[in-house]
Structures are given as structure tokens and as C-alpha cells.
Design a protein around this motif. Structure first.
Motif, PDB file in Angstrom:
ATOM      1  N   TYR A  90      24.048  42.974  39.058  1.00 33.77           N
ATOM      2  CA  TYR A  90      25.433  42.648  39.374  1.00 33.77           C
ATOM      3  C   TYR A  90      25.807  43.331  40.672  1.00 33.77           C
ATOM      4  N   VAL A  91      26.033  42.541  41.711  1.00 37.66           N
ATOM      5  CA  VAL A  91      26.409  43.081  43.013  1.00 37.66           C
ATOM      6  C   VAL A  91      27.901  42.816  43.206  1.00 37.66           C
ATOM      7  N   PHE A  92      28.657  43.874  43.368  1.00 40.01           N
ATOM      8  CA  PHE A  92      30.109  43.765  43.450  1.00 40.01           C
ATOM      9  C   PHE A  92      30.623  44.778  44.455  1.00 40.01           C
ATOM     10  N   ASP A  93      31.907  44.779  44.672  1.00 42.87           N
ATOM     11  CA  ASP A  93      32.547  45.855  45.418  1.00 42.87           C
ATOM     12  C   ASP A  93      33.792  46.256  44.637  1.00 42.87           C
ATOM     13  N   ALA A  94      33.979  47.548  44.476  1.00 44.18           N
ATOM     14  CA  ALA A  94      35.107  48.016  43.673  1.00 44.18           C
ATOM     15  C   ALA A  94      36.448  47.637  44.292  1.00 44.18           C
ATOM     16  N   TYR A  95      36.469  47.364  45.589  1.00 43.91           N
ATOM     17  CA  TYR A  95      37.694  46.947  46.269  1.00 43.91           C
ATOM     18  C   TYR A  95      37.773  45.429  46.439  1.00 43.91           C
ATOM     19  N   CYS A  96      36.968  44.697  45.713  1.00 41.80           N
ATOM     20  CA  CYS A  96      36.981  43.230  45.792  1.00 41.80           C
ATOM     21  C   CYS A  96      37.785  42.659  44.627  1.00 41.80           C
ATOM     22  N   GLY A  97      38.864  41.942  44.945  1.00 38.16           N
ATOM     23  CA  GLY A  97      39.706  41.366  43.902  1.00 38.16           C
ATOM     24  C   GLY A  97      38.985  40.349  43.045  1.00 38.16           C
ATOM     25  N   TRP A  98      38.091  39.572  43.651  1.00 33.98           N
ATOM     26  CA  TRP A  98      37.345  38.589  42.856  1.00 33.98           C
ATOM     27  C   TRP A  98      36.379  39.272  41.893  1.00 33.98           C
ATOM     28  N   SER A  99      35.849  40.422  42.288  1.00 31.95           N
ATOM     29  CA  SER A  99      35.027  41.207  41.355  1.00 31.95           C
ATOM     30  C   SER A  99      35.876  41.682  40.181  1.00 31.95           C
ATOM     31  N   HIS A 100      37.093  42.113  40.478  1.00 34.59           N
ATOM     32  CA  HIS A 100      38.023  42.514  39.415  1.00 34.59           C
ATOM     33  C   HIS A 100      38.280  41.340  38.472  1.00 34.59           C
ATOM     34  N   GLY A 101      38.477  40.169  39.028  1.00 33.74           N
ATOM     35  CA  GLY A 101      38.707  38.985  38.207  1.00 33.74           C
ATOM     36  C   GLY A 101      37.499  38.577  37.384  1.00 33.74           C
ATOM     37  N   PHE A 102      36.312  38.960  37.831  1.00 32.18           N
ATOM     38  CA  PHE A 102      35.073  38.605  37.126  1.00 32.18           C
ATOM     39  C   PHE A 102      34.782  39.556  35.963  1.00 32.18           C
ATOM     40  N   SER A 103      35.495  40.664  35.884  1.00 35.47           N
ATOM     41  CA  SER A 103      35.206  41.688  34.874  1.00 35.47           C
ATOM     42  C   SER A 103      35.155  41.147  33.439  1.00 35.47           C
ATOM     43  N   PRO A 104      36.109  40.303  33.005  1.00 32.71           N
ATOM     44  CA  PRO A 104      36.022  39.802  31.631  1.00 32.71           C
ATOM     45  C   PRO A 104      34.751  38.987  31.380  1.00 32.71           C
ATOM     46  N   THR A 105      34.345  38.182  32.370  1.00 33.59           N
ATOM     47  CA  THR A 105      33.105  37.417  32.229  1.00 33.59           C
ATOM     48  C   THR A 105      31.914  38.348  32.117  1.00 33.59           C
ATOM     49  N   LEU A 106      31.873  39.361  32.960  1.00 37.74           N
ATOM     50  CA  LEU A 106      30.760  40.310  32.938  1.00 37.74           C
ATOM     51  C   LEU A 106      30.687  41.017  31.594  1.00 37.74           C
ATOM     52  N   ARG A 107      31.829  41.457  31.090  1.00 40.99           N
ATOM     53  CA  ARG A 107      31.838  42.137  29.791  1.00 40.99           C
ATOM     54  C   ARG A 107      31.349  41.211  28.679  1.00 40.99           C
ATOM     55  N   ALA A 161      47.147  36.764  44.012  1.00 37.71           N
ATOM     56  CA  ALA A 161      47.914  35.822  43.182  1.00 37.71           C
ATOM     57  C   ALA A 161      47.006  34.719  42.670  1.00 37.71           C
ATOM     58  N   GLN A 162      46.119  34.235  43.532  1.00 36.10           N
ATOM     59  CA  GLN A 162      45.183  33.190  43.123  1.00 36.10           C
ATOM     60  C   GLN A 162      44.207  33.707  42.077  1.00 36.10           C
ATOM     61  N   ILE A 163      43.698  34.915  42.289  1.00 34.98           N
ATOM     62  CA  ILE A 163      42.768  35.515  41.330  1.00 34.98           C
ATOM     63  C   ILE A 163      43.430  35.676  39.969  1.00 34.98           C
ATOM     64  N   ALA A 164      44.669  36.169  39.973  1.00 33.58           N
ATOM     65  CA  ALA A 164      45.392  36.359  38.717  1.00 33.58           C
ATOM     66  C   ALA A 164      45.591  35.028  37.999  1.00 33.58           C
ATOM     67  N   GLU A 165      45.928  33.979  38.759  1.00 32.11           N
ATOM     68  CA  GLU A 165      46.172  32.667  38.160  1.00 32.11           C
ATOM     69  C   GLU A 165      44.900  32.071  37.572  1.00 32.11           C
ATOM     70  N   LEU A 166      43.786  32.231  38.298  1.00 29.83           N
ATOM     71  CA  LEU A 166      42.541  31.584  37.877  1.00 29.83           C
ATOM     72  C   LEU A 166      41.752  32.371  36.840  1.00 29.83           C
ATOM     73  N   THR A 167      41.901  33.690  36.837  1.00 23.84           N
ATOM     74  CA  THR A 167      41.084  34.513  35.947  1.00 23.84           C
ATOM     75  C   THR A 167      41.880  35.299  34.922  1.00 23.84           C
ATOM     76  N   GLY A 168      43.191  35.416  35.118  1.00 23.44           N
ATOM     77  CA  GLY A 168      44.001  36.233  34.227  1.00 23.44           C
ATOM     78  C   GLY A 168      43.939  37.710  34.534  1.00 23.44           C
ATOM     79  N   ALA A 169      43.331  38.085  35.660  1.00 21.76           N
ATOM     80  CA  ALA A 169      43.210  39.492  36.022  1.00 21.76           C
ATOM     81  C   ALA A 169      44.586  40.119  36.230  1.00 21.76           C
ATOM     82  N   GLU A 170      44.696  41.375  35.843  1.00 21.98           N
ATOM     83  CA  GLU A 170      45.956  42.102  35.994  1.00 21.98           C
ATOM     84  C   GLU A 170      45.965  42.898  37.296  1.00 21.98           C
ATOM     85  N   PHE A 171      47.057  42.776  38.024  1.00 20.27           N
ATOM     86  CA  PHE A 171      47.303  43.599  39.198  1.00 20.27           C
ATOM     87  C   PHE A 171      48.579  44.381  38.911  1.00 20.27           C
ATOM     88  N   GLY A 172      48.433  45.661  38.662  1.00 16.73           N
ATOM     89  CA  GLY A 172      49.530  46.470  38.142  1.00 16.73           C
ATOM     90  C   GLY A 172      50.593  46.816  39.159  1.00 16.73           C
TER      91      GLY A 172
END
Length: 208
Positions: free
Chosen positions: A5-22, A60-71
């Protein structure tokens, strides 16, 4: 066979992918996963976040498409545009956490992104890794010390080199590797069912 799994901790799309990865790793508990920092914001890209005018729209797009939370705390952190996303520091932080509990690398990568995108904690601050370590039941002192050590910096640089060797230039990317074979299971956004299907296809393909 294993996953990389190649990601970046500062990448919003990586954040959005977290539920899939889990979910994927939960479905395949015996499958090893290497977590590699890709180095998205290094060198000339290590600038105030205001230089990336697309960030808010992308989130906003990431949140809409993946349900990721941005606090709300994250929103406050970046509100004036001066915050600098430093992937060198974030990779060192992951390396420090991973060194303490390598078998929990996926969980720790997800926790690191939660610390930034939900809790609004800078991934350049040692105190952030202390908090992540405490939340995940690791030795907080050991993680904090490791964050500053030369070996950890070398591990972060090795991650960037490995991502380049794998030909990964978009995050997140999930690879399946078996001997000399490798295949992309996901790049950017993907659901757990799609990844599972691709993984099954890869596993069923005979080696040449």
C-alpha cells in the motif's frame, strides 16, 4: 503473495481510501501488507497549503464520494492557508510507528491520517506521534524518540525510493505482489468488493 500500500499521510484521497483498506485487510487477515510512504509533498512542493488552491474542493469531493470525515479541527488548522504539508516529516512519523509495531502498519497509517484530517494535528510535531501511540496502545516514549532518530529518517527515504522503484506516482495505490509478478488492485478510489475481485483474479492467474 502480499499487498503493498503506497500512500501519503497528507493525501486526502488516501484518507478516503482508509475504509476500503481496512475492509480488504479484514477479509484477508493472513495476507501481509507493506505500507509505504510515497512522498507527495517534498522538495519544491513543501509550501503553504494556500499554494494548492484545489485542496478544499478536492476534500469536498472526497467526502462526497467516500464518506471520509474532515474534522472541524482540521479546518481550523488550514484556515489561513499557512500550514505546510511536509511529507518528509509524515513519513518519518509513520516509520517511527511502524518500527514499534510493524504488523499493525495499516492500522497505524489510518490512525495517522485521522490525526491530521479529523483531529487537526500537524504531522510535523513529535507530540502528534505521542498521541497516536497512546491511542493505539504503543510505547509513546519509544515512538517519540524514534521520530527524531537518523534510522527513522533513512527508513522514510527508503520508502520514497521504494515507491519510485514500484513506478507509483499517484496516491493511494494498492498493489498485489507474488514473486516477480505485480498488479495494481486500486489507484485513487475503489471499493472493497472491487479490490477483492481483482485480488482473487491475480491470485488465480498462474505464474509464468
Amino acid at each position: 503473495m502480499k499487498l503493498i500500500y503506497v500512500f501519503d499521510a497528507y493525501c486526502g484521497w488516501s484518507h478516503g481510501f482508509s475504509p476500503t483498506l481496512r475492509e480488504v485487510t479484514a477479509r484477508h487477515p493472513g495476507l501481509a501488507v507493506d505500507v509505504v510512504s510515497g512522498g507527495l509533498f517534498t522538495g519544491s512542493r513543501k509550501v503553504p497549503i494556500r499554494e494548492f488552491g484545489y485542496v478544499q474542493g478536492a476534500n469536498a469531493q472526497i467526502a462526497e464520494l467516500t464518506g471520509a470525515e474532515f474534522g472541524e479541527a482540521y479546518g481550523r488548522l488550514i484556515a489561513d492557508g499557512s500550514f505546510v504539508m511536509d511529507s518528509d516529516a509524515a513519513a518519518r512519523g509513520l516509520a517511527a510507528l511502524r518500527r514499534t509495531a510493524p504488523e499493525r502498519a495499516v492500522e497505524l497509517a489510518v490512525a495517522l491520517q485521522h490525526a491530521f484530517y479529523v483531529d487537526g494535528l500537524s504531522l510535523s510535531e513529535p507530540t502528534t506521534y505521542r498521541k497516536v501511540a497512546e491511542r493505539t496502545g504503543l510505547d509513546a516514549d519509544a515512538v517519540t524518540v524514534a521520530f527524531e532518530e537518523p534510522e527513522t529518517r533513512a527508513a522514510a527515504e527508503a520508502d520514497f525510493a521504494r515507491a519510485a522503484e514500484l513506478g507509483v506516482n499517484a496516491f493511494p495505490t494498492l498493489l498485489a505482489v507474488d514473486g516477480g509478478r505485480a498488479d495494481v488492485l486500486a489507484r485513487g478510489r475503489a471499493g472493497a468488493d472491487d479490490v477483492t475481485s481483482r485480488l482473487a483474479a491475480f491470485a488465480s492467474t498462474p505464474t509464468s
